[in-house]
Design an enzyme around this catalytic site. Structure first.
Site, PDB file in Angstrom:
ATOM      1  N   HIS A   1      23.446  14.568 -10.240  1.00 45.87           N
ATOM      2  CA  HIS A   1      22.491  13.470 -10.090  1.00 45.87           C
ATOM      3  C   HIS A   1      23.154  12.111 -10.332  1.00 45.87           C
ATOM      4  O   HIS A   1      23.590  11.807 -11.439  1.00 45.87           O
ATOM      5  CB  HIS A   1      21.339  13.657 -11.086  1.00 45.87           C
ATOM      6  CG  HIS A   1      20.126  12.860 -10.766  1.00 45.87           C
ATOM      7  ND1 HIS A   1      19.042  12.770 -11.623  1.00 45.87           N
ATOM      8  CD2 HIS A   1      19.792  12.112  -9.685  1.00 45.87           C
ATOM      9  CE1 HIS A   1      18.108  12.020 -11.074  1.00 45.87           C
ATOM     10  NE2 HIS A   1      18.550  11.594  -9.902  1.00 45.87           N
TER      11      HIS A   1
ATOM     12  N   TYR B   1      13.494  12.188 -14.803  1.00 44.89           N
ATOM     13  CA  TYR B   1      12.141  11.760 -14.465  1.00 44.89           C
ATOM     14  C   TYR B   1      11.201  11.904 -15.660  1.00 44.89           C
ATOM     15  O   TYR B   1      10.679  12.986 -15.951  1.00 44.89           O
ATOM     16  CB  TYR B   1      11.595  12.583 -13.288  1.00 44.89           C
ATOM     17  CG  TYR B   1      12.452  12.535 -12.042  1.00 44.89           C
ATOM     18  CD1 TYR B   1      13.321  11.475 -11.779  1.00 44.89           C
ATOM     19  CD2 TYR B   1      12.402  13.572 -11.112  1.00 44.89           C
ATOM     20  CE1 TYR B   1      14.098  11.445 -10.625  1.00 44.89           C
ATOM     21  CE2 TYR B   1      13.172  13.537  -9.960  1.00 44.89           C
ATOM     22  CZ  TYR B   1      14.026  12.482  -9.730  1.00 44.89           C
ATOM     23  OH  TYR B   1      14.795  12.456  -8.591  1.00 44.89           O
TER      24      TYR B   1
END
Length: 324
Positions: free
Chosen positions: A138, A54
């Site tokens: 992830h 992010y």
């Protein structure tokens, strides 16, 4: 608070997803980011989720800085491994990956045991903490072999060493998450966008299997990246422009909610939270106002008659096959 799996890690029913704090799509100022975290705290949110992906680490740095105002033992923090950040010499920005930040680093897919530890150590440094409570693999979609053979065992060792409290995987699909639930000893899985008013594919196998095995589910993407928050031409679904058929469906859902005196946002959050396998719903927000709205919508009543209308109109499966 709900305990994740068989661990002692607890999460609040509503959590804050911090992707937007990493300048997802458009810039967010430092002041806005800190105000969003403060607003979440004031509304009783004690579960915060981030990732190196992010904003090339910006989300982790901002979230960690904002959370330093609070006792570390009073909140639950999760991050992710699988994308290792390496310094880059290039210029330009990271908008190709969805983030309005300078391209100071590049992402390297790495689910090796060494990569997991190195990525987590770098995250701890950016967050400014000595531990995180939950670590997810992830998006291992295209790296299944390495994730199961090396990445997951590395997380098991970190849990056994007490470095982390709970381990799992976070993905935008239900199929591989179901495999993690069946074939490993994960505590929790983070399923984004696959258990919503527009997509219930996680209900086919993932959620029932998680219930059977005592694995917790955290649901992200309750609004399918925007369409269920504010359906209108140009709204996004799974990070791209929503196709017309889904926009029409979302508009029908919105009209039904309004007929029953509630909102589509409240219904979208309530739907995710209602399943007994779901421990927490992550709401992404980029400002204090958005956080406050999510918290308010999360506690807004949604009448039983609304759900019945959706079933009658074929917008949800029949009663008994799908909560609420």
């Amino acid at each position: 608070m709900t305990v994740l799996g068989r661990t002692g890690v607890q999460v609040t029913p509503l959590g804050l997803g911090a992707a937007a704090l990493g300048n997802l799509y458009t810039p967010v100022s430092e002041e806005q980011a800190h105000a969003a975290v403060r607003a979440a705290w004031e509304r009783g949110i004690r579960y915060f989720d981030t990732a190196p992906h992010y904003g090339l680490g910006l989300s982790e740095r901002r979230l960690g800085a904002a959370l330093r105002a609070y006792d570390r033992a009073s909140y639950t923090l999760s991050t992710k491994v699988g994308r290792r950040l390496e310094p880059a010499d290039g210029t330009g920005d990271d908008r190709a990956h969805g983030y309005a930040v300078p391209a100071t680093h590049r992402r390297v897919w790495d689910f090796s045991a060494d990569g997991v530890r190195r990525t987590l150590e770098a995250s701890l440094d950016r967050l400014g903490v000595d531990r995180v409570d939950v670590v997810y693999l992830h998006d291992p979609d295209d790296h299944a072999e390495q994730a199961f053979r090396e990445g997951y065992p590395a997380l098991e060792r970190l849990r056994a060493e007490g470095v982390v409290g709970a381990i799992g995987a976070g993905m935008n699909q239900a199929g591989m998450l179901t495999r993690f639930v069946r074939d490993t000893d994960v505590d929790v899985v983070l399923c984004a966008g696959r258990y919503t008013l527009l997509d219930q594919s996680a209900a086919d196998a993932l959620l029932p299997e998680a219930l059977r095995r005592g694995v917790s589910v955290v649901v992200g993407g309750a609004f399918n990246s925007g369409l269920l928050a504010a359906p209108a031409p140009g709204a996004t679904y799974d990070y791209t422009r929503a196709p017309r058929r889904l926009l029409d469906r979302a508009l029908r859902l919105k009209a039904a909610a309004e007929r029953h005196g509630t909102t589509l946002r409240a219904a979208a959050l309530a739907f995710c939270a209602a399943h007994p396998a779901v421990a927490s719903v992550l709401a992404g927000a980029r400002s204090a106002a958005e956080v406050r709205d999510c918290a308010e919508q999360f506690t807004t009543p949604v009448p039983d008659a609304f759900w019945q209308e959706l079933r009658d109109d074929g917008l949800l499966p029949p009663a008994g096959e799908e909560p609420p």
